[in-house]
Design a protein around this motif. Structure first.
Motif, PDB file in Angstrom:
ATOM      1  N   GLN A  30       0.837  -1.209   0.000  1.00  0.00           N
ATOM      2  CA  GLN A  30       0.000   0.000   0.000  1.00  0.00           C
ATOM      3  C   GLN A  30       0.868   1.254   0.000  1.00  0.00           C
ATOM      4  O   GLN A  30       0.989   1.932  -0.991  1.00  0.00           O
ATOM      5  N   SER A  31       1.497   1.590   1.123  1.00  0.00           N
ATOM      6  CA  SER A  31       2.363   2.770   1.212  1.00  0.00           C
ATOM      7  C   SER A  31       3.297   2.594   2.395  1.00  0.00           C
ATOM      8  O   SER A  31       2.905   2.033   3.429  1.00  0.00           O
TER       9      SER A  31
ATOM     10  N   ASP B 293       4.652   5.343   3.707  1.00  0.00           N
ATOM     11  CA  ASP B 293       4.585   6.637   4.382  1.00  0.00           C
ATOM     12  C   ASP B 293       3.884   6.437   5.732  1.00  0.00           C
ATOM     13  O   ASP B 293       2.712   6.048   5.774  1.00  0.00           O
TER      14      ASP B 293
ATOM     15  N   GLN C 297       0.012   5.466   6.565  1.00  0.00           N
ATOM     16  CA  GLN C 297      -0.257   4.218   7.277  1.00  0.00           C
ATOM     17  C   GLN C 297      -1.153   4.440   8.497  1.00  0.00           C
ATOM     18  O   GLN C 297      -2.073   3.665   8.749  1.00  0.00           O
TER      19      GLN C 297
ATOM     20  N   LEU D 207       0.480  -1.964  -4.426  1.00  0.00           N
ATOM     21  CA  LEU D 207       0.496  -0.581  -3.951  1.00  0.00           C
ATOM     22  C   LEU D 207      -0.883   0.038  -4.130  1.00  0.00           C
ATOM     23  O   LEU D 207      -1.672  -0.417  -4.953  1.00  0.00           O
TER      24      LEU D 207
ATOM     25  N   TYR E  50      -2.741   4.041  -4.530  1.00  0.00           N
ATOM     26  CA  TYR E  50      -2.645   5.495  -4.597  1.00  0.00           C
ATOM     27  C   TYR E  50      -4.026   6.070  -4.315  1.00  0.00           C
ATOM     28  O   TYR E  50      -5.027   5.351  -4.284  1.00  0.00           O
TER      29      TYR E  50
ATOM     30  N   GLN F 207      -1.954  11.016   1.242  1.00  0.00           N
ATOM     31  CA  GLN F 207      -0.920  10.571   0.304  1.00  0.00           C
ATOM     32  C   GLN F 207      -0.541  11.688  -0.656  1.00  0.00           C
ATOM     33  O   GLN F 207      -1.385  12.507  -1.051  1.00  0.00           O
TER      34      GLN F 207
ATOM     35  N   SER G 210       5.350  10.964  -1.526  1.00  0.00           N
ATOM     36  CA  SER G 210       5.318   9.739  -0.725  1.00  0.00           C
ATOM     37  C   SER G 210       5.167   8.510  -1.611  1.00  0.00           C
ATOM     38  O   SER G 210       5.692   7.437  -1.296  1.00  0.00           O
ATOM     39  N   CYS G 211       4.464   8.642  -2.740  1.00  0.00           N
ATOM     40  CA  CYS G 211       4.361   7.539  -3.697  1.00  0.00           C
ATOM     41  C   CYS G 211       5.737   7.185  -4.258  1.00  0.00           C
ATOM     42  O   CYS G 211       6.106   6.003  -4.359  1.00  0.00           O
TER      43      CYS G 211
ATOM     44  N   THR H 182       7.831   5.392  -1.649  1.00  0.00           N
ATOM     45  CA  THR H 182       7.406   4.006  -1.478  1.00  0.00           C
ATOM     46  C   THR H 182       7.946   3.134  -2.602  1.00  0.00           C
ATOM     47  O   THR H 182       8.470   2.037  -2.356  1.00  0.00           O
TER      48      THR H 182
ATOM     49  N   GLN I 233      -0.449  10.917  -8.985  1.00  0.00           N
ATOM     50  CA  GLN I 233       0.140   9.839  -8.190  1.00  0.00           C
ATOM     51  C   GLN I 233       0.275   8.565  -9.014  1.00  0.00           C
ATOM     52  O   GLN I 233       1.328   7.906  -9.017  1.00  0.00           O
TER      53      GLN I 233
END
Length: 450
Positions: A168-169, A171, A175, A206, A208, A213, A217-218, A221, A265
């Motif tokens: 997922q992420s 960041d 999270q 992942l 977005y 977000q 941050s994308c 990751t 993103q």
């Protein structure tokens, strides 16, 4: 990037077209007896695939769109898996032969919430009742926070050869906003355990469009993920549907990015992965050039099913478990959603079919058009219409939508062949929707187009 198009089309609610027609159109008019008839029609030399749904997690991610429930105990899981083993027997007995199986996919929920012994018993039952081919792909979805070393070893021992890890992420702000705190170290440890156990094919999932977000941050990751060298990525847009998934109401909608930011993103992730040597497959999958998925794309063999893009060419998909969906030549079947209803049916020696859909000739025609658009970003409307005995002038349902896409440079039609313009692939769901005869009755149940 085309942020102008993202703004124009991004807030349309459209299916992901992992099936056609989509699940909102299933009904109780298809029942257990229909499914039994369909299973008996499977040919002895016809390979099939199996999807196994495990609807349990240890904690709820607020962004989750799956059918799952939270349990801290093993007993409900063991009871449920006993039901899965019984269902596999009931299906095999109905088929009347050990059906060849080319793909098995364990989804969830969190399939590795089972103990290693329970998982081994389950896959042993599948191998007993079905003829799992020696080169079959056996894939498991994994929450890296929940993968022990004994479980990783069990996966390798049982012949699992692909693991799909939810990331997922990375960041920490994101999270916390989705209630899924997962460190890079936990993920790296899981990858190492899987590879040492012989599970060599690794995929990362992942998201977005998540709360808080950002494009930055994308990118961060993706950079962390690349350190672990997975074979594949998927990058899905978060579907915010709090009226269907009540836990999503815990997400502050004001922190969600708009359609333009979602597009940025998505394309930023795509560009970073392509720059790293991955091939873009469809709208949201990426694979190394020598991966089976990338090869299927090059050779025009790419398919789309409930797990997304696949190289699985089996025409039959057997769904096992609560809420699992299967596909036969005749149509779709869906099991009871709640584990209570599912187990009540299975323990009564009944198949768990609750609803389904009987395909018409028009559905098959439109399904092929939509699948080719989603997979190839193009379709020969004239040739497809000829093979289905249809008038190509009747293929389009929403002329205003298609005319708008043509005027905006998203679609080109030349001598009966439709193509999605380079740079506009992110709107392929909008293109496909112009051929969807069922969409006006289901738009509210779907996610944003971008």
């Amino acid at each position: 990037m085309r942020p102008d198009l993202a703004q124009s089309y991004g807030r349309h609610r459209l299916p992901r077209y992992t099936s056609y027609p989509t699940a909102p159109h299933f009904s109780a008019s298809v029942c257990e007896s229909d499914y039994q008839t369909w299973l008996r029609s499977l040919g002895a030399r016809q390979s099939a695939s199996i999807y196994v749904h495990v609807p349990f997690c240890r904690n709820m991610c607020w962004c989750c769109g799956c059918h799952t429930s939270i349990t801290k105990r093993h007993e409900p899981i063991a009871i449920y898996v006993a039901g899965l083993r019984t269902e596999a027997y009931l299906v095999a007995e109905t088929v009347g032969q050990r059906q060849p199986i080319s793909h098995i996919h364990f989804g969830g929920g969190t399939p590795t919430i089972m103990t290693p012994e329970t998982f081994a018993d389950l896959i042993g039952s599948l191998r007993y009742w079905f003829a799992v081919l020696p080169d079959a792909e056996i894939a498991v979805e994994i929450d890296p926070r929940m993968l022990s070393e004994p479980m990783a070893e069990a996966l390798g021992y049982c012949g699992v050869n692909r693991a799909s890890l939810g990331v997922q992420s990375f960041d920490p702000v994101v999270q916390r906003a989705i209630n899924r705190v997962q460190s890079f170290a936990e993920t790296a440890t899981s990858v190492d355990r899987l590879r040492r156990a012989g599970v060599g094919r690794i995929s990362f999932d992942l998201l977005y469009g998540l709360p808080q977000q950002t494009v930055s941050s994308c990118l961060n990751t993706v950079a962390k993920c690349l350190e672990l060298h997975p074979d594949r990525f998927s990058a899905y847009g978060y579907a915010h549907i709090p009226y269907f998934k009540k836990h999503q109401r815990k997400i502050d909608e004001s922190t969600l990015p708009d359609s333009v930011e979602r597009h940025l993103q998505s394309e930023t992730i795509a560009e970073a992965l392509v720059d790293a040597g991955y091939v873009r497959v469809g709208i949201d999958h990426f694979a190394l050039p020598d991966d089976n998925l990338a090869q299927a794309r090059r050779e025009g063999r790419l398919r789309r099913n409930f797990q997304g893009y696949t190289d699985d060419c089996a025409e039959a998909l057997i769904g096992l478990g609560a809420s699992a969906i299967g596909r036969m030549e005749q149509g779709f079947v869906a099991n009871a959603v709640s584990t209570k209803d599912y187990l009540a049916r299975i323990t009564g020696d009944r198949l768990a079919t609750a609803k389904g859909y009987l395909l018409t000739d028009d559905d098959r025609f439109r399904a092929e058009i939509i699948e080719r658009i989603m997979c190839d970003m193009a379709v020969d409307l004239s040739e497809t219409s000829r093979r289905h005995g249809r008038d190509p002038r009747l293929a389009v349902v929403d002329h205003s939508r298609l005319d708008s896409l043509i005027a905006d440079g998203v679609v080109v039609i030349d001598d009966g062949r439709l193509s999605v313009a380079s740079g506009a692939e992110f709107l392929v769901r909008s293109v496909a929707s112009a051929f969807d005869a069922h969409l006006p009755r289901s738009w509210a149940t779907h996610s944003w187009a971008v």
